[in-house]
Structures are given as structure tokens and as C-alpha cells.
Design a protein around this motif. Sequence first.
Motif, PDB file in Angstrom:
ATOM      1  N   GLY A 185     -22.012  13.278  -2.838  1.00 40.22           N
ATOM      2  CA  GLY A 185     -22.525  13.334  -0.974  1.00 40.22           C
ATOM      3  C   GLY A 185     -22.246  11.571  -0.910  1.00 40.22           C
ATOM      4  O   GLY A 185     -21.769  10.486   0.475  1.00 40.22           O
ATOM      5  N   LEU A 186     -23.220  10.364  -1.916  1.00 40.69           N
ATOM      6  CA  LEU A 186     -24.061   9.320  -1.750  1.00 40.69           C
ATOM      7  C   LEU A 186     -22.096   7.845  -2.393  1.00 40.69           C
ATOM      8  O   LEU A 186     -21.730   6.915  -1.051  1.00 40.69           O
ATOM      9  N   TRP A 187     -21.558   8.911  -2.453  1.00 41.55           N
ATOM     10  CA  TRP A 187     -20.556   8.058  -3.714  1.00 41.55           C
ATOM     11  C   TRP A 187     -19.486   8.284  -2.473  1.00 41.55           C
ATOM     12  O   TRP A 187     -19.117   6.990  -2.289  1.00 41.55           O
ATOM     13  N   LEU A 188     -19.468   9.369  -2.459  1.00 40.32           N
ATOM     14  CA  LEU A 188     -18.237   9.172  -0.971  1.00 40.32           C
ATOM     15  C   LEU A 188     -18.893   8.395   0.091  1.00 40.32           C
ATOM     16  O   LEU A 188     -17.737   7.440   0.662  1.00 40.32           O
ATOM     17  N   ALA A 189     -20.038   8.217   0.164  1.00 35.45           N
ATOM     18  CA  ALA A 189     -20.342   8.128   1.543  1.00 35.45           C
ATOM     19  C   ALA A 189     -20.284   6.035   1.379  1.00 35.45           C
ATOM     20  O   ALA A 189     -19.310   5.422   2.078  1.00 35.45           O
ATOM     21  N   SER A 190     -20.353   5.834   0.043  1.00 31.73           N
ATOM     22  CA  SER A 190     -20.276   4.342  -0.164  1.00 31.73           C
ATOM     23  C   SER A 190     -18.539   3.850  -0.411  1.00 31.73           C
ATOM     24  O   SER A 190     -18.476   3.228   0.254  1.00 31.73           O
ATOM     25  N   GLN A 191     -17.962   4.955  -0.328  1.00 28.12           N
ATOM     26  CA  GLN A 191     -16.675   4.529  -0.676  1.00 28.12           C
ATOM     27  C   GLN A 191     -15.763   3.952   0.892  1.00 28.12           C
ATOM     28  O   GLN A 191     -14.889   3.459   0.860  1.00 28.12           O
ATOM     29  N   PHE A 192     -16.240   4.722   1.735  1.00 26.91           N
ATOM     30  CA  PHE A 192     -16.048   4.495   2.963  1.00 26.91           C
ATOM     31  C   PHE A 192     -16.126   3.560   4.391  1.00 26.91           C
ATOM     32  O   PHE A 192     -16.691   3.235   4.269  1.00 26.91           O
ATOM     33  N   GLY A 193     -17.457   2.777   2.879  1.00 22.09           N
ATOM     34  CA  GLY A 193     -18.611   1.208   3.784  1.00 22.09           C
ATOM     35  C   GLY A 193     -19.419   2.283   4.353  1.00 22.09           C
ATOM     36  O   GLY A 193     -20.117   1.068   5.223  1.00 22.09           O
ATOM     37  N   PHE A 194     -19.758   3.027   4.424  1.00 26.54           N
ATOM     38  CA  PHE A 194     -20.854   3.858   5.170  1.00 26.54           C
ATOM     39  C   PHE A 194     -22.517   3.078   4.852  1.00 26.54           C
ATOM     40  O   PHE A 194     -23.457   3.148   5.498  1.00 26.54           O
ATOM     41  N   LEU A 195     -22.500   3.002   3.420  1.00 26.96           N
ATOM     42  CA  LEU A 195     -23.683   2.625   2.332  1.00 26.96           C
ATOM     43  C   LEU A 195     -23.420   0.978   2.416  1.00 26.96           C
ATOM     44  O   LEU A 195     -24.564   0.832   1.054  1.00 26.96           O
ATOM     45  N   GLU A 278      -2.735  -2.839  -7.503  1.00 32.09           N
ATOM     46  CA  GLU A 278      -2.332  -3.494  -5.780  1.00 32.09           C
ATOM     47  C   GLU A 278      -2.231  -2.694  -5.395  1.00 32.09           C
ATOM     48  O   GLU A 278      -3.315  -1.707  -4.611  1.00 32.09           O
ATOM     49  N   MET A 279      -2.036  -0.986  -5.517  1.00 31.42           N
ATOM     50  CA  MET A 279      -1.882   0.311  -5.165  1.00 31.42           C
ATOM     51  C   MET A 279      -2.950   0.671  -5.307  1.00 31.42           C
ATOM     52  O   MET A 279      -3.041   1.768  -3.852  1.00 31.42           O
ATOM     53  N   ILE A 280      -3.601   0.802  -6.614  1.00 29.78           N
ATOM     54  CA  ILE A 280      -4.155   2.075  -6.540  1.00 29.78           C
ATOM     55  C   ILE A 280      -5.400   0.895  -6.753  1.00 29.78           C
ATOM     56  O   ILE A 280      -6.754   1.995  -7.242  1.00 29.78           O
ATOM     57  N   ARG A 281      -6.001  -0.402  -6.021  1.00 32.14           N
ATOM     58  CA  ARG A 281      -7.084  -0.890  -6.098  1.00 32.14           C
ATOM     59  C   ARG A 281      -8.629  -0.091  -5.897  1.00 32.14           C
ATOM     60  O   ARG A 281      -9.457  -0.093  -6.347  1.00 32.14           O
ATOM     61  N   PRO A 282      -8.300   0.435  -4.717  1.00 26.89           N
ATOM     62  CA  PRO A 282      -9.650   1.132  -4.150  1.00 26.89           C
ATOM     63  C   PRO A 282     -10.269   2.453  -5.277  1.00 26.89           C
ATOM     64  O   PRO A 282     -11.586   2.044  -5.159  1.00 26.89           O
ATOM     65  N   LEU A 283      -9.184   2.299  -6.526  1.00 24.82           N
ATOM     66  CA  LEU A 283      -9.819   3.608  -7.499  1.00 24.82           C
ATOM     67  C   LEU A 283      -9.902   2.987  -8.967  1.00 24.82           C
ATOM     68  O   LEU A 283     -10.157   3.883  -8.838  1.00 24.82           O
ATOM     69  N   TRP A 284     -10.113   1.803  -8.771  1.00 25.82           N
ATOM     70  CA  TRP A 284     -10.684   1.067  -9.540  1.00 25.82           C
ATOM     71  C   TRP A 284     -11.691   0.068  -9.353  1.00 25.82           C
ATOM     72  O   TRP A 284     -12.269  -1.152  -9.905  1.00 25.82           O
ATOM     73  N   ILE A 285     -11.604  -0.340  -7.895  1.00 29.91           N
ATOM     74  CA  ILE A 285     -12.311  -1.172  -7.344  1.00 29.91           C
ATOM     75  C   ILE A 285     -13.868  -1.403  -7.756  1.00 29.91           C
ATOM     76  O   ILE A 285     -14.727  -0.452  -8.339  1.00 29.91           O
ATOM     77  N   LYS A 286     -14.909  -2.137  -8.397  1.00 29.39           N
ATOM     78  CA  LYS A 286     -15.903  -2.508  -8.918  1.00 29.39           C
ATOM     79  C   LYS A 286     -17.393  -1.693  -8.525  1.00 29.39           C
ATOM     80  O   LYS A 286     -18.478  -1.393  -8.569  1.00 29.39           O
ATOM     81  N   THR A 287     -16.906  -3.256  -6.955  1.00 31.63           N
ATOM     82  CA  THR A 287     -18.265  -3.392  -6.070  1.00 31.63           C
ATOM     83  C   THR A 287     -18.660  -1.709  -5.673  1.00 31.63           C
ATOM     84  O   THR A 287     -19.273  -0.714  -5.844  1.00 31.63           O
ATOM     85  N   GLU A 288     -17.717  -0.556  -5.037  1.00 36.18           N
ATOM     86  CA  GLU A 288     -17.711   0.419  -4.832  1.00 36.18           C
ATOM     87  C   GLU A 288     -17.721   1.993  -5.915  1.00 36.18           C
ATOM     88  O   GLU A 288     -17.527   3.375  -5.850  1.00 36.18           O
ATOM     89  N   PHE A 289     -17.559   1.385  -7.173  1.00 40.13           N
ATOM     90  CA  PHE A 289     -17.278   2.414  -8.299  1.00 40.13           C
ATOM     91  C   PHE A 289     -15.995   3.116  -8.082  1.00 40.13           C
ATOM     92  O   PHE A 289     -16.542   4.659  -7.950  1.00 40.13           O
ATOM     93  N   GLY A 290     -15.014   2.906  -7.953  1.00 42.33           N
ATOM     94  CA  GLY A 290     -13.380   3.769  -7.932  1.00 42.33           C
ATOM     95  C   GLY A 290     -13.938   4.713  -8.943  1.00 42.33           C
ATOM     96  O   GLY A 290     -14.148   4.471 -10.089  1.00 42.33           O
ATOM     97  N   LEU A 291     -13.435   5.801  -8.478  1.00 44.42           N
ATOM     98  CA  LEU A 291     -12.608   7.181  -9.018  1.00 44.42           C
ATOM     99  C   LEU A 291     -11.914   6.594 -10.439  1.00 44.42           C
ATOM    100  O   LEU A 291     -12.379   7.314 -11.723  1.00 44.42           O
ATOM    101  N   PHE A 292     -11.319   5.663 -10.891  1.00 44.43           N
ATOM    102  CA  PHE A 292     -10.343   5.683 -11.894  1.00 44.43           C
ATOM    103  C   PHE A 292     -11.143   4.690 -12.862  1.00 44.43           C
ATOM    104  O   PHE A 292     -11.611   4.728 -14.085  1.00 44.43           O
TER     105      PHE A 292
END
Length: 431
Positions: A185-195, A278-292
Motif C-alpha cells: 500500500g505504501l509503494w502504491l501510494a508513492s507511485q501517485f506522488g502522495f508520499l 520513454e514510454m515505460i519510464r514510470p515502470l523503471w524510474i528510480k525515485t519511485e522504484f518502478g515495478l520493472f
Amino acid sequence: MNAHHQTKRPRDPRLDFFRGIGMFIIYVAHVPWNWWTLWIPARFGFSDATEIFVFCSGMASAIAFGKIFDVHGIGMGTARILHRMWQVYWAHIGQILVIAVGLVMIHESGYLKECCDLTQDYVASLNLWHLYNKTVVALPGLMTLTWVPNYFDILPMYIVILALIPVIMLASRVSVAAAFAVSIGLWLASQFGFLDLPAEPWVNSEGEHRKWFFNPFAWQMLFFTGFAFMRGWIPAPPVNRNLILFCAAIVVVTIPFAYFRIHSEHQWNVVWARDVREMIRPLWIKTEFGLFRYLHFLALAYLAWVAAGEHGKHLLGHGVLWGRFVRIVQKVGQQSLAVFMASLVIAQAAALLRDMVWGRGDWLPQILSNLLGILALILVAYVVSWYKSQPWRKPPSVQSGGSPDMPKPANREDADEASNTRPAGKEQALT
């Protein structure tokens, strides 16, 4: 089995070995303008040495702190975590001050210009002039962790993750599934910029606060994955051919979207790879620890786990030279916090010495700045290990031909102190 009668868990040679490898990679990555960074794992996949550090820290924390929660309860376990957070916090503050003061002293002395005609501003390279130009704002920001320069962002992340251990342990009292739910839940909230957490107490040119480079509420999921493995909440994966091939496929398929020469406009310029990246950037981004990043690391970790063999048997028994190498790397892994702190200072010093001989683009100075720095980290590990063993508590060695001349204790308290020869605790060595 009663928690009070649990047997001591033996050290896992794989944990120390891979933490040591991670420390070497982190050092190489922190040496400025270092061409060795072109060959670290981060250039060929989404995950890198940071994942090694966080995952292995989770495993080590389960060993060091988990039993305290089991035996003494949530209250005492939380107190132990707060004590560790206090230690890491001051390590972080001290590390920044040592580097900031050291670089400014060198810069203001004018020595680099006089001896080597170097005009580069190394303080500005780390964006540390704020400590002197904006002291009224920067110093409180430093102390409250609202100013976190990018070069110094791993320990603040670690502090926050440590604070989450009591939360996860409390949730696990309800059920292991509840602990997983909190982490996910914390990980998911961070993906949307809430934390998001502010990394600077001032706004940038766009009127925004720069956020922490490592969002701890995202990265905690990897930490608690390692934690869960060591707690037995997640069973060890089976070793079978299909799973090995699957993980190897993940690693190989990732390369076109991670290797800079493939997708860079100034290298091979493979357009489709760059577009997909670039299309999958949210999935490998380092700051929010993307899923990939998570999946890529788990695949690498599984392959490394298989390669090391059961209980690390493949790390041992391959000759004297290899055995010494493994023991040295394990020693570095055992003292990972001290080695990490030293590595940032040594990386700056190594780069300075390399630049003083105008060797930034030359092979020999580059090689020496890396190899000598790694040797310095090994020395740090052994020195710290020696201090942690508290040799002053041990009886002096008997000289040949007689017994040591030891004064008789004046009272019971002195006698007790003299007889206390226990080495430093396991949790101290692990974290």
C-alpha cells in the motif's frame, strides 16, 4: 518453539558477499567522471547496486532486529530501532559536514590552482555551497532532512525505512498478509506522488520543491522483501531450469532499454528502443522504484542465489586465492554502513588526486583511482571490524616464557569489567 529458546541463526555467507560486492559498485558509481561506471550493472539493467544495498539491508535487519521484537516485544524492538535511526542520522550529518568542510577548505586554499592549474569548483559539483550561502535555511534543512543533496540521499532513505520496521512488525502480529498489505500500500501510494518528501527547503526555478531522489515509501517494498525472506514469511524459491531461464530472459530482454549505447542519440541511436524506454519510464524510474526495477532485481537476485549455491557452497572450496577474495568481500559486506560512509569521502578524494595529475581521461590514473579506492574500503572494513571486536576487553596475550603481568582488581566492579571478554554483538556487525 518458544521465542526465548530460539537458536542463534548462523551467518549466511551469501548475504555478506553480495553486500560487499554492492559496496564496491557503489564506490565506483560515486567516483566523479569515472569511465568504470560504464560497466557497472546499472548500465545493462534497470536495477543497480542501490537495490543490492536495500535488499541485503532488509535481510540483515531481520536477523539483527527481528529477534528483539520476538523476545522482548514491540516496545523494546521499537526502542532498538530508534537507537539505530539515531546512529544513522548522525552518520549522515557527519558525512555531509566532513565532505562539505573538506572541499571548501581545499577550494578556498587555492592550492589546486597553484599546484595543478585546476579551476573546477568541486563544492559546486555536489551543490554544497548552499550550506555557506544559505546557512540560515540550509543548516536547519540539513538537520531536519528537508535538505538532502543527491550525493547523500541513501542514508536518509534508510532512516525512514528503519522507522517502518515497527509498523510492519506490528502488522505482522495481525497476519503476515497484513504486513505485506501495508508495504504494498505504501509503494502504491508513492507511485501517485502522495508520499513525496521535500529535498530542498527552497523552491526551484519552476516554483517547486525538489523531492527526495529515493522515495523511502517506495523503496521500503524491496527492503521488506529481503526482510520477509529472512523472517520466513516468503519461502525460498525452488531451483529449477524453467525459473532460471525465465529470470535470465528478463535480464537479457531488459538490456536494449537500459544500455545507454543502444538508446542514446549520440551512440547507436536505436530509435525504437529509446521510444519504448520513454514510454515505460514510470515502470523503471528510480525515485519511485518502478515495478520493472523490482522485477529486474528479483530476477538478478535469483540467478545470483542459484549461482552461489545452497548455503553459499559455490562461494567456498575453489582454491586459496578465491577463498581469500571471498573472505575479503564478506568482511566489507559485514561492515557495510561504515564502508558506505567512507566510500563517499574516498570517492571524492580519489577523483581530486586523479584530476591533480590531469588524469581524468587517462587509463592509468582512472584504474588507480578505482583500485586504490577499493583497497581503502577493504582497509576501512578491517579496521572497523577490529574496533568492534573490542580487543581492549580481551586478556592480553601470554608472552613466551611466562604469564601476563595483570594487576589485581581493586573491587568487584573492576573484576567484572576485566572478565567481560565478549565480542561485539551480532546485530552491530550486520548493520
